[in-house]
Design a protein around this motif. Structure first.
Motif, PDB file in Angstrom:
ATOM      1  N   LEU A  76     -15.544  53.524  37.519  1.00  0.00           N
ATOM      2  CA  LEU A  76     -15.709  52.792  36.268  1.00  0.00           C
ATOM      3  C   LEU A  76     -17.098  52.998  35.659  1.00  0.00           C
ATOM      4  CD1 LEU A  76     -13.936  49.413  37.174  1.00  0.00           C
ATOM      5  CD2 LEU A  76     -13.002  51.376  35.934  1.00  0.00           C
ATOM      6  N   GLY A  77     -17.933  53.793  36.318  1.00  0.00           N
ATOM      7  CA  GLY A  77     -19.257  54.095  35.785  1.00  0.00           C
ATOM      8  C   GLY A  77     -20.303  53.043  36.067  1.00  0.00           C
ATOM      9  N   LEU A  78     -20.175  52.344  37.200  1.00  0.00           N
ATOM     10  CA  LEU A  78     -21.077  51.236  37.523  1.00  0.00           C
ATOM     11  C   LEU A  78     -22.135  51.594  38.562  1.00  0.00           C
ATOM     12  CD1 LEU A  78     -18.279  48.547  37.498  1.00  0.00           C
ATOM     13  CD2 LEU A  78     -20.269  48.536  35.984  1.00  0.00           C
ATOM     14  N   ASP A  79     -22.543  52.840  38.585  1.00  0.00           N
ATOM     15  CA  ASP A  79     -23.540  53.306  39.557  1.00  0.00           C
ATOM     16  C   ASP A  79     -24.795  52.432  39.528  1.00  0.00           C
ATOM     17  OD1 ASP A  79     -25.394  54.615  41.120  1.00  0.00           O
ATOM     18  OD2 ASP A  79     -24.941  56.596  40.355  1.00  0.00           O
ATOM     19  N   GLU A  80     -25.354  52.209  38.363  1.00  0.00           N
ATOM     20  CA  GLU A  80     -26.605  51.463  38.258  1.00  0.00           C
ATOM     21  C   GLU A  80     -26.448  49.995  38.636  1.00  0.00           C
ATOM     22  OE1 GLU A  80     -28.446  51.955  34.490  1.00  0.00           O
ATOM     23  OE2 GLU A  80     -28.597  54.144  34.636  1.00  0.00           O
ATOM     24  N   GLU A  81     -25.274  49.443  38.413  1.00  0.00           N
ATOM     25  CA  GLU A  81     -25.045  48.021  38.702  1.00  0.00           C
ATOM     26  C   GLU A  81     -24.805  47.751  40.181  1.00  0.00           C
ATOM     27  OE1 GLU A  81     -24.076  48.647  34.405  1.00  0.00           O
ATOM     28  OE2 GLU A  81     -23.702  49.723  36.264  1.00  0.00           O
ATOM     29  N   ILE A  82     -24.350  48.742  40.929  1.00  0.00           N
ATOM     30  CA  ILE A  82     -24.040  48.560  42.348  1.00  0.00           C
ATOM     31  C   ILE A  82     -25.336  48.499  43.150  1.00  0.00           C
ATOM     32  CG2 ILE A  82     -22.881  49.539  44.369  1.00  0.00           C
ATOM     33  CD1 ILE A  82     -20.991  50.966  42.358  1.00  0.00           C
ATOM     34  N   ILE A  83     -25.565  47.381  43.857  1.00  0.00           N
ATOM     35  CA  ILE A  83     -26.803  47.216  44.622  1.00  0.00           C
ATOM     36  C   ILE A  83     -26.568  47.142  46.131  1.00  0.00           C
ATOM     37  CG2 ILE A  83     -27.979  46.078  42.711  1.00  0.00           C
ATOM     38  CD1 ILE A  83     -27.482  43.406  44.183  1.00  0.00           C
ATOM     39  N   GLY A  84     -25.318  47.059  46.563  1.00  0.00           N
ATOM     40  CA  GLY A  84     -25.043  46.988  47.992  1.00  0.00           C
ATOM     41  C   GLY A  84     -23.625  47.408  48.305  1.00  0.00           C
ATOM     42  N   VAL A  85     -23.452  48.128  49.432  1.00  0.00           N
ATOM     43  CA  VAL A  85     -22.135  48.635  49.807  1.00  0.00           C
ATOM     44  C   VAL A  85     -21.945  48.562  51.322  1.00  0.00           C
ATOM     45  CG1 VAL A  85     -21.984  50.220  47.837  1.00  0.00           C
ATOM     46  CG2 VAL A  85     -22.999  51.013  49.994  1.00  0.00           C
ATOM     47  N   ASN A  86     -20.739  48.866  51.749  1.00  0.00           N
ATOM     48  CA  ASN A  86     -20.367  48.883  53.165  1.00  0.00           C
ATOM     49  C   ASN A  86     -21.094  49.993  53.933  1.00  0.00           C
ATOM     50  OD1 ASN A  86     -18.474  49.745  55.513  1.00  0.00           O
ATOM     51  ND2 ASN A  86     -17.624  47.783  54.861  1.00  0.00           N
ATOM     52  N   ASP A  87     -21.357  49.766  55.218  1.00  0.00           N
ATOM     53  CA  ASP A  87     -22.037  50.767  56.049  1.00  0.00           C
ATOM     54  C   ASP A  87     -21.257  52.069  56.179  1.00  0.00           C
ATOM     55  OD1 ASP A  87     -23.953  48.873  56.452  1.00  0.00           O
ATOM     56  OD2 ASP A  87     -23.627  48.634  58.606  1.00  0.00           O
ATOM     57  N   TYR A  88     -19.929  52.007  56.018  1.00  0.00           N
ATOM     58  CA  TYR A  88     -19.095  53.168  56.292  1.00  0.00           C
ATOM     59  C   TYR A  88     -18.626  53.871  55.018  1.00  0.00           C
ATOM     60  CZ  TYR A  88     -19.162  51.254  60.950  1.00  0.00           C
ATOM     61  OH  TYR A  88     -19.579  50.777  62.174  1.00  0.00           O
ATOM     62  N   GLU A  89     -19.415  53.784  53.980  1.00  0.00           N
ATOM     63  CA  GLU A  89     -19.070  54.500  52.751  1.00  0.00           C
ATOM     64  C   GLU A  89     -19.104  56.011  52.998  1.00  0.00           C
ATOM     65  OE1 GLU A  89     -18.032  52.951  50.193  1.00  0.00           O
ATOM     66  OE2 GLU A  89     -18.735  50.911  50.572  1.00  0.00           O
ATOM     67  N   SER A  90     -18.187  56.704  52.319  1.00  0.00           N
ATOM     68  CA  SER A  90     -18.158  58.164  52.427  1.00  0.00           C
ATOM     69  C   SER A  90     -18.008  58.847  51.076  1.00  0.00           C
ATOM     70  CB  SER A  90     -17.003  58.604  53.339  1.00  0.00           C
ATOM     71  OG  SER A  90     -15.758  58.136  52.825  1.00  0.00           O
ATOM     72  N   TYR A  91     -17.662  58.081  50.048  1.00  0.00           N
ATOM     73  CA  TYR A  91     -17.426  58.669  48.721  1.00  0.00           C
ATOM     74  C   TYR A  91     -17.640  57.620  47.651  1.00  0.00           C
ATOM     75  CZ  TYR A  91     -15.146  61.307  44.994  1.00  0.00           C
ATOM     76  OH  TYR A  91     -14.884  61.977  43.829  1.00  0.00           O
ATOM     77  N   PRO A  92     -18.255  58.013  46.519  1.00  0.00           N
ATOM     78  CA  PRO A  92     -18.908  59.300  46.265  1.00  0.00           C
ATOM     79  C   PRO A  92     -20.245  59.379  47.004  1.00  0.00           C
ATOM     80  CG  PRO A  92     -19.282  57.843  44.417  1.00  0.00           C
ATOM     81  CD  PRO A  92     -18.369  57.107  45.349  1.00  0.00           C
TER      82      PRO A  92
END
Length: 317
Positions: A76-92
């Motif tokens: 959705l184009g929210l790269d700048e808004e995302i400040i935290g994610v799961n430890d097991y992210e793989s994409y993007p």
């Protein structure tokens, strides 16, 4: 680690199936709710566990607690808004650079310290993280639990809902329309197949081979690409012994994990498997685990990958 995450994921799905809440909105109700005041703020939403939140404006700081949510948010184009994610992210790959807030256990204190406008949780983790989610709510953090989509249509609904919650409704619609167009393109190609193939899907290695049956994303994917799941007579994910695989004699074997090096060749060399049609015709194919299981935009990539693995001739032109 990937095998551990798979086993835990299957356990959560089983638990979730045993604890479905009667108050959850139906797919039709969800779609109706989403269709009203698509991008207007302030906005009140009811999540998958019946919790209501009100957003005064589009969030500018977002935390995602599970990879499928993360993939949707980035789409959705929210790269700048995302400040935290799961430890097991793989994409993007951009997700790997974000602050980590935990994997199978979440650092609730850290999430609170980041002061997010909204945290996107997921129905599949509620039984494991319920106390932590309540701790976030008690601290004044807005938590939205995304429905655990079990098919393509519900995936579209969750993308639309996340788009609405983030002020990206039009972007969500564009993502969904692109997905639907790609699905139509893939199905048009496999519809021309004259002989439907039987398929066995393997999600973990011996000695505990697991496979998806009826009511799973993979079952829907196989149906959509005009193939037959030889294990569709059972529901959910379950363990199967090698002798049963040999007995059912699939035309194609799909391997959805990569934690075992050289797994395709190892499957071909299993005792007794030399009589299996898939082995004899060299149709044991490894496909991407995440793209074929995460309820997000990449599901269409998983659909195409599976279709090409089963019917390569349909895509040769």
């Amino acid at each position: 680690m990937k095998k551990l995450w798979l086993i835990i994921g299957m356990t959560l799905l089983i638990l979730g199936g045993c604890n479905e809440q009667e108050t959850l909105p139906t797919e039709k109700e969800s779609s109706q709710e989403i269709g009203n005041s698509e991008t207007a703020f302030p906005l009140t939403l009811t999540d998958a566990v019946g919790q209501e939140i009100t957003l005064e404006e589009a969030p500018t700081s977002i935390i995602s607690m599970i990879p499928s949510n993360t993939e949707i948010l980035f789409a959705l184009g929210l790269d700048e808004e995302i400040i935290g994610v799961n430890d097991y992210e793989s994409y993007p790959k951009e997700a790997l650079e974000k602050e980590k807030i935990g994997g199978m256990e979440y650092n609730i204190e850290k999430i609170i310290s980041l002061s997010p406008d909204i945290v996107f949780a997921h129905e599949s983790i509620v039984s494991m993280a319920e106390s932590g989610l309540q701790q976030l709510r008690d601290a004044g953090v807005k938590v939205f639990v995304v429905q655990d989509a079990k098919d393509f249509n519900l995936t579209y609904t969750t993308i639309e809902q996340i788009g609405r919650a983030t002020g990206k409704y039009e972007e969500a619609q564009a993502v969904i329309e692109d997905m639907k167009a790609k699905v139509d393109e893939i199905q048009e190609k496999v519809a021309k197949v004259e002989t439907k193939k039987t398929v066995f899907v393997e999600t973990s290695d011996v000695p505990e081979i697991y496979t998806p049956g009826n009511g799973t994303f993979m079952q829907e994917i196989l149906t959509m690409v005009n193939a037959e799941n030889i294990m569709a007579d059972q529901d959910g994910w379950f363990q199967v012994n090698p002798e049963e695989i040999v007995s059912r004699n699939p035309d194609v074997m799909l391997i959805t994990y990569d934690y075992v090096e050289g797994i395709v060749e190892k499957v071909k060399q299993r005792d007794g498997f030399d009589t299996v049609t898939a082995i004899q015709n060299d149709e044991v194919v490894q496909v991407d685990e995440d793209a074929t299981s995460r309820p997000g935009p990449r599901l269409v990539e998983g659909l195409e990958e599976v279709a090409k693995a089963i019917y390569p001739e349909a895509f040769s032109e």
